[in-house]
Design an enzyme around this catalytic site. Structure first.
Site, PDB file in Angstrom:
ATOM      1  N   GLN A   1       1.101  -1.508   0.183  1.00 26.50           N
ATOM      2  CA  GLN A   1       0.145  -0.227  -0.226  1.00 26.50           C
ATOM      3  C   GLN A   1       1.036   1.434  -0.221  1.00 26.50           C
ATOM      4  OE1 GLN A   1      -2.864  -1.814   3.127  1.00 26.50           O
ATOM      5  NE2 GLN A   1      -3.440  -0.580   3.119  1.00 26.50           N
TER       6      GLN A   1
ATOM      7  N   ARG B   1      -8.521  -1.734   8.651  1.00 18.94           N
ATOM      8  CA  ARG B   1      -9.312  -0.560   8.239  1.00 18.94           C
ATOM      9  C   ARG B   1     -10.014   0.282   9.861  1.00 18.94           C
ATOM     10  NH1 ARG B   1     -14.347  -1.353   4.072  1.00 18.94           N
ATOM     11  NH2 ARG B   1     -13.896   0.263   3.226  1.00 18.94           N
ATOM     12  N   CYS B   2      -8.821   0.412   9.468  1.00 18.26           N
ATOM     13  CA  CYS B   2      -8.508   1.459  11.419  1.00 18.26           C
ATOM     14  C   CYS B   2      -7.431   2.895  11.752  1.00 18.26           C
ATOM     15  CB  CYS B   2      -7.635  -0.198  11.995  1.00 18.26           C
ATOM     16  SG  CYS B   2      -6.136  -0.343  11.332  1.00 18.26           S
TER      17      CYS B   2
ATOM     18  N   GLU C   1     -12.113   4.614   6.610  1.00 13.48           N
ATOM     19  CA  GLU C   1     -12.596   3.714   7.494  1.00 13.48           C
ATOM     20  C   GLU C   1     -13.885   4.108   8.247  1.00 13.48           C
ATOM     21  OE1 GLU C   1      -8.483   4.926   7.932  1.00 13.48           O
ATOM     22  OE2 GLU C   1      -7.958   3.062   8.065  1.00 13.48           O
TER      23      GLU C   1
HETATM   24  N1  MCN Z   1     -13.644   9.654  -1.937  1.00 16.88           N
HETATM   25  C1  MCN Z   1     -14.722  10.377  -1.972  1.00 16.88           C
HETATM   26  N2  MCN Z   1     -15.098  11.864  -1.012  1.00 16.88           N
HETATM   27  C2  MCN Z   1     -15.051  11.861   0.177  1.00 16.88           C
HETATM   28  C3  MCN Z   1     -13.558  11.877   0.936  1.00 16.88           C
HETATM   29  C4  MCN Z   1     -13.669   9.983  -0.028  1.00 16.88           C
HETATM   30  O1  MCN Z   1     -15.622  10.342  -3.200  1.00 16.88           O
HETATM   31  N3  MCN Z   1     -15.038  13.244   0.530  1.00 16.88           N
HETATM   32  C5  MCN Z   1     -12.995   8.304  -2.035  1.00 16.88           C
HETATM   33  C6  MCN Z   1     -12.078   8.764  -2.350  1.00 16.88           C
HETATM   34  O2  MCN Z   1     -11.974   9.581  -3.809  1.00 16.88           O
HETATM   35  C7  MCN Z   1     -11.597   7.310  -2.780  1.00 16.88           C
HETATM   36  C8  MCN Z   1     -12.444   6.777  -1.326  1.00 16.88           C
HETATM   37  O3  MCN Z   1     -13.966   7.080  -1.187  1.00 16.88           O
HETATM   38  O4  MCN Z   1     -12.002   6.472  -3.874  1.00 16.88           O
HETATM   39  C9  MCN Z   1     -11.335   6.610  -0.518  1.00 16.88           C
HETATM   40  O5  MCN Z   1     -11.239   7.690  -0.109  1.00 16.88           O
HETATM   41  P1  MCN Z   1     -10.497   7.471   1.251  1.00 16.88           P
HETATM   42  O6  MCN Z   1     -11.011   7.869   2.615  1.00 16.88           O
HETATM   43  O7  MCN Z   1     -10.011   8.975   1.145  1.00 16.88           O
HETATM   44  O8  MCN Z   1      -9.641   6.903   1.489  1.00 16.88           O
HETATM   45  P2  MCN Z   1      -7.739   5.510   1.172  1.00 16.88           P
HETATM   46  O9  MCN Z   1      -8.912   6.036  -0.446  1.00 16.88           O
HETATM   47  O10 MCN Z   1      -6.938   6.740   1.570  1.00 16.88           O
HETATM   48  O11 MCN Z   1      -8.569   4.586   1.148  1.00 16.88           O
HETATM   49  C10 MCN Z   1      -7.588   3.645   2.556  1.00 16.88           C
HETATM   50  C11 MCN Z   1      -9.102   3.207   3.193  1.00 16.88           C
HETATM   51  C12 MCN Z   1      -8.210   2.135   4.171  1.00 16.88           C
HETATM   52  S1  MCN Z   1      -7.587   3.262   4.874  1.00 16.88           S
HETATM   53  C13 MCN Z   1      -8.818   1.096   4.225  1.00 16.88           C
HETATM   54  S2  MCN Z   1      -8.095   0.090   5.435  1.00 16.88           S
HETATM   55  C14 MCN Z   1      -9.493   0.250   3.280  1.00 16.88           C
HETATM   56  C15 MCN Z   1     -10.614   1.797   2.567  1.00 16.88           C
HETATM   57  O12 MCN Z   1      -9.882   2.248   2.174  1.00 16.88           O
HETATM   58  N4  MCN Z   1      -9.206  -0.153   2.491  1.00 16.88           N
HETATM   59  C16 MCN Z   1      -9.925  -0.736   1.090  1.00 16.88           C
HETATM   60  N5  MCN Z   1     -11.733   0.616   1.566  1.00 16.88           N
HETATM   61  C17 MCN Z   1     -11.109  -0.162   1.083  1.00 16.88           C
HETATM   62  N6  MCN Z   1     -12.096  -0.511  -0.012  1.00 16.88           N
HETATM   63  C18 MCN Z   1     -11.540  -1.067  -0.872  1.00 16.88           C
HETATM   64  N7  MCN Z   1     -12.614  -1.744  -1.690  1.00 16.88           N
HETATM   65  N8  MCN Z   1     -10.274  -1.736  -0.969  1.00 16.88           N
HETATM   66  C19 MCN Z   1      -9.622  -1.538   0.219  1.00 16.88           C
HETATM   67  O13 MCN Z   1      -8.411  -2.444   0.822  1.00 16.88           O
HETATM   68 CU1  CUM Z   2      -5.085   0.429   9.501  1.00 11.71          CU
HETATM   69  S1  CUM Z   2      -6.155  -0.589   7.637  1.00 11.71           S
HETATM   70 MO1  CUM Z   2      -6.148   1.189   6.240  1.00 11.71          MO
HETATM   71  O1  CUM Z   2      -5.421   2.284   7.642  1.00 11.71           O
HETATM   72  O2  CUM Z   2      -4.856   0.564   5.573  1.00 11.71           O
END
Ligand code: MCN
Ligand code: CUM
Length: 793
Positions: free
Chosen positions: A222, A369-370, A739
């Site tokens: 990641q 997811r934490c 998360e």
């Molecule tokens: N998004 C959006 N509008 C917002 C916030 C987010 O449209 N206000 C969209 C983003 O553009 C992105 C998605 O939602 O496409 C998730 O965005 P974000 O909250 O920024 O999270 P990350 O992209 O950094 O993803 C990490 C997060 C984590 S830490 C875990 S653990 C997890 C999760 O995402 N693992 C996943 N969701 C997952 N979903 C899938 N399918 N697979 C994983 O491994």
């Molecule tokens: Cu702690 S699970 Mo996500 O932060 O990749």
């Protein structure tokens, strides 16, 4: 000529179909096991069958003698190259291949590299390891007991099994608050060990080329850039000669943040053999040895006035980290962001004491997811809140409302010192209560009770910190937390965007293009998004802690604005006016006094390569690095209603209402998908999913018949609602969402079951809330603990 229609071009707020699914649903994804290199060899890992044992000897002669075996690696081979141990992200050390002892069941002991994976597996079984068993430790009580065996006897200055004691908050102020309280509510909880268990397990292909000295590693990670830096430092290789490629990832959920022994061993094997070496982990290997999550105990206390105001909170946590302290978390705090607990409540005094211990269990920690223990923090918080409301005899919704931070009270300093900046907590709660029909349900519940039926309603409300960092407070091994985006607008007005994040299924290829469309008016379908190759992507810290939108997403907006600023100069040149007279509307610059005289962003792109103003650098490319001023603080309210069958302890979810406020939503469909996925995982953790251990340290939960994943059949339906409070410091007002539901969800389910049991004397059943645990609680009127060892008969 007018502005382009943002909806038509797939800009902000559009539920655009996920472009990556085009390849995923046709089976055309390119996952680690799809990568095949010429001359590639295969690696398998021999794991320890025992949880705790001294290694007397390892005999690899039979394995070496098998046809097709190219290399056998043991701790001794690794030690000769100073690679038997590796540093962890929490400043501890972790064995790559065991030398002295094995410290958990499933620990990596040896590796075989052979012509195919079957030979490698057979050869692993031919390795003879002579173990001298030692007493295994499977919980903190055993770990701290007088005379307990020392697990980390490899470390100097490690007299016992304690990893750290850490505290935060105001102890004296909190003591005073408790002295003044009318009522004190207490509760003991265990958040069981769980595992992210993505569809795709971990793996790597290391390819060292002696002729060029370049090391290319395809890897399920990641955070590719961090891995490149770590490989450079640990293996002492020049960083520019290392290329980490993270191909399509079949789910991460935190499992693919840490560095695993398999990655390191495959790299060394490739360097020694000068051939590509592929390692693909099997399911059991994944479940028993890679980044677990949770496994933490709480003693919590809430001090209250009779009128419902919380005066103070005490938390004592005990985290079971397994044999090596390898939490993958970039804060300076020993227990991650546990002290983000109670951030949505206005509480004057709080104190947290955190202890971490070693046990004979797999290391990892914090994955799933934490956001670095935030999941545990919010679970403990919401279980404590419900117990406190019950002890006070106050309605649980009202109790929350009284103690919420008010909308006009931002920025707000949380009881443990974080700064929150925005939210409408009471409004979210109201939307949820309205949707579930709160008052009506309470009446129904009362009616049902008269007929011996047990109905319950559970609420969980929380704000969580997402998006590490800012660089002041967060770093990984000294590398500050920020992120990046690089945008190249080509001559035809089409564009290529790369970021330092690495999606694992979240939909970055879809949503990042929407941010560019919003900022520049270039249709989303004209923008290709790439991530995950350190030779091409700008330096970034990767995807976890839902940090992509808060940090890399912000960088996408900022780089688009840099491009727009240059395009404006080009527009002035094309329109033959001064820059001050140029106005912008989506997709086009125009003459302020003559709005129909204008040029599109695409025309500016052509000019950037063919007709730029004198003295201007050609091209329309740029890069932005973004260091956020603060974390983002989304808010959520989850409400679950259940019916418990008093005859069997089986509980069914009647309804689940979710209200999420993640600020401005880039793609509402993707946000809803994230919430549904998170709620499914929350339901799994609350109802069926855990990794536990028997008294011998045998891992229970090492396959999908023991470690349960809910299917569409078991999973309840979700009713989703939204509130939008834009993030005040994010360029497009977005907060993280990835998360939230997994973090806030579990407490809503458990609170609902406990609510159904109100009046029986039962205050807690540890997760997973199995029917037999509910049955036992109903029979005995006592709490049910989930601490290992568990009975296996
Ligand atoms: N998004 C959006 N509008 C917002 C916030 C987010 O449209 N206000 C969209 C983003 O553009 C992105 C998605 O939602 O496409 C998730 O965005 P974000 O909250 O920024 O999270 P990350 O992209 O950094 O993803 C990490 C997060 C984590 S830490 C875990 S653990 C997890 C999760 O995402 N693992 C996943 N969701 C997952 N979903 C899938 N399918 N697979 C994983 O491994
Ligand atoms: Cu702690 S699970 Mo996500 O932060 O990749």
């Amino acid at each position: 000529m007018t502005a382009v229609d943002e909806i038509k071009i797939g800009g902000l707020g559009v539920s655009r179909r996920r472009v990556e699914d085009n390849r995923f649903i046709r089976g055309k994804g390119n996952y680690i096991d799809d990568v095949v290199l010429p001359g590639m060899l295969h690696m398998e890992i021999l794991r320890s069958p025992l949880a705790h044992a001294r290694i007397r000897s390892i005999d690899t002669s039979k394995a070496w003698a098998m046809p097709g075996v190219r290399l056998v690696l043991t701790g001794e081979t690794m030690a000769a190259r100073n690679l038997a141990w590796m540093p962890t992200l929490s400043y501890d050390t972790q064995a790559v291949l065991a030398t002295d002892k094995v410290r958990f069941q499933g620990q990596e002991v040896a590796c075989v590299i052979a012509d195919d994976p079957y030979i490698a597996k057979d050869a692993c079984e031919a390795i003879m390891v002579d173990y001298e068993p030692l007493p295994p430790i499977v919980n903190p009580t055993q770990s701290l007991a007088e005379g307990a065996p020392l697990i980390r006897d490899d470390k100097e200055n490690q007299p016992d099994n304690v990893i750290y004691d850490w505290e935060v908050g105001d102890k004296d102020g909190t003591d005073r608050a408790f002295a003044e309280a009318d009522i004190v509510s207490k509760i003991d909880l265990h958040y069981p060990r769980s595992h992210p268990s993505p569809i795709e397990c971990c793996g790597s292909i290391a390819d060292f080329n002696r002729a060029t000295s370049k090391l290319t590693v395809y890897m399920t990670t990641q955070a590719p850039h961090i891995i490149r830096a770590a490989v450079a430092m640990v293996a002492e290789l020049p960083e520019q000669m290392i290329r980490i490629i993270s191909p399509d990832i079949g789910g991460g959920f935190g499992n693919k943040v840490p560095v695993y022994p398999g990655y390191v061993a495959s790299i060394l094997a490739s360097i020694l053999l000068e051939r590509p070496v592929k390692w693909i982990e099997d399911r059991t290997g994944n479940l028993i040895s890679t980044g677990f999550a949770r496994d933490i105990y709480l003693h919590g206390e809430v001090a209250m006035r009779k009128d419902g105001r919380i005066l103070g909170v005490r938390m004592q946590t005990m985290a079971d980290h397994g044999a090596f302290f390898s939490d993958a978390q970039p804060s300076k705090f020993k227990i991650g962001l546990m002290h983000s607990a109670f951030a949505c409540y206005d509480i004057p005094n709080a104190h947290l004491l955190a202890r971490g211990v070693y046990t004979n269990k797999a290391p990892g920690g914090v994955a799933y997811r934490c956001s670095f223990r935030v999941t545990e923090a919010m679970f403990f918080q919401e279980r404590m809140i419900q117990a406190a409301a019950d002890d006070l005899g106050m309605d649980q919704a009202e109790f929350r409302r009284i103690n919420f931070v008010r909308d006009d009270d931002f920025p707000h300093r949380t009881p443990y010192g974080f700064l929150t900046d925005s939210g409408q907590y009471a409004k979210c709660l109201d939307v949820g209560l309205e949707a579930i029909g709160y008052r009506d349900f309470l009446k129904q519940k009362e009616e049902a009770a008269k007929r011996g039926r047990l109905l319950g309603i559970g609420i969980s409300t929380m704000t969580e910190p997402l998006g590490a960092g800012n660089s002041r407070e967060y770093d990984i091994l000294g590398i500050k937390m920020f992120d990046s985006a690089e945008l190249k607008v080509h001559i035809t007005g089409k564009a290529l965007l790369r970021t330092g994040a690495r999606g694992q299924g979240q939909g970055h290829e879809t949503t990042w293009a929407q941010i560019v469309a919003h900022e520049l008016g270039i249709p989303a379908e004209d923008i290709t998004v790439e991530e995950g190759d350190t030779d091409t992507a700008p330096f970034g810290m990767g995807t976890y802690a839902s940090r992509s939108t808060p940090v890399a997403g912000a960088a996408v907006a900022m780089v688009s604005r840099k491009i727009r600023a240059k395009a404006r100069k080009i527009a002035a040149h094309l329109l033959e006016i001064s820059e001050e007279d140029v106005e912008w509307e989506l997709g086009r610059f125009y003459v302020r006094s003559q709005p129909d005289r204008g040029v599109t962003i695409q025309e500016c792109a052509v000019a950037a390569y063919s007709n730029m103003p004198d003295g201007m650098e050609p091209g329309l490319d740029n890069t932005a690095y973004y260091d956020p001023p603060n974390l983002t603080w989304p808010f959520a309210c989850y409400i679950v209603t259940v019916e418990v069958d008093p005859e069997t302890g089986v509980w069914d979810v009647l309804r689940l209402v979710a209200v999420d406020d993640c600020g401005v939503r880039i793609n509402p469909m993707i946000v809803e998908g994230q919430i549904m996925g998170g709620l499914t995982e929350a339901y799994a953790m609350a109802s069926m999913q855990f990794i536990t251990f028997d008294a011998e340290g045998n891992c229970i939960g090492s396959n999908f018949t023991d470690y349960l994943l809910p299917t569409a059949w078991e999973t309840p339906g979700f009713e989703l609602h939204e509130v939008v409070t834009p993030c005040p410091h994010h360029p497009i007002g977005a907060k993280g969402i990835g998360e939230c539901a997994a973090v806030g969800g579990p407490a809503a389910f458990v609170n609902a079951v406990i609510d159904a049991l109100k009046g029986t004397g039962v205050r807690n059943i540890d997760m997973p809330v199995f029917p037999d645990r509910v049955y036992e609680a109903l029979q005995t009127g006592k709490d049910v603990s989930g601490a290992p060892p568990v009975r296996t008969d």
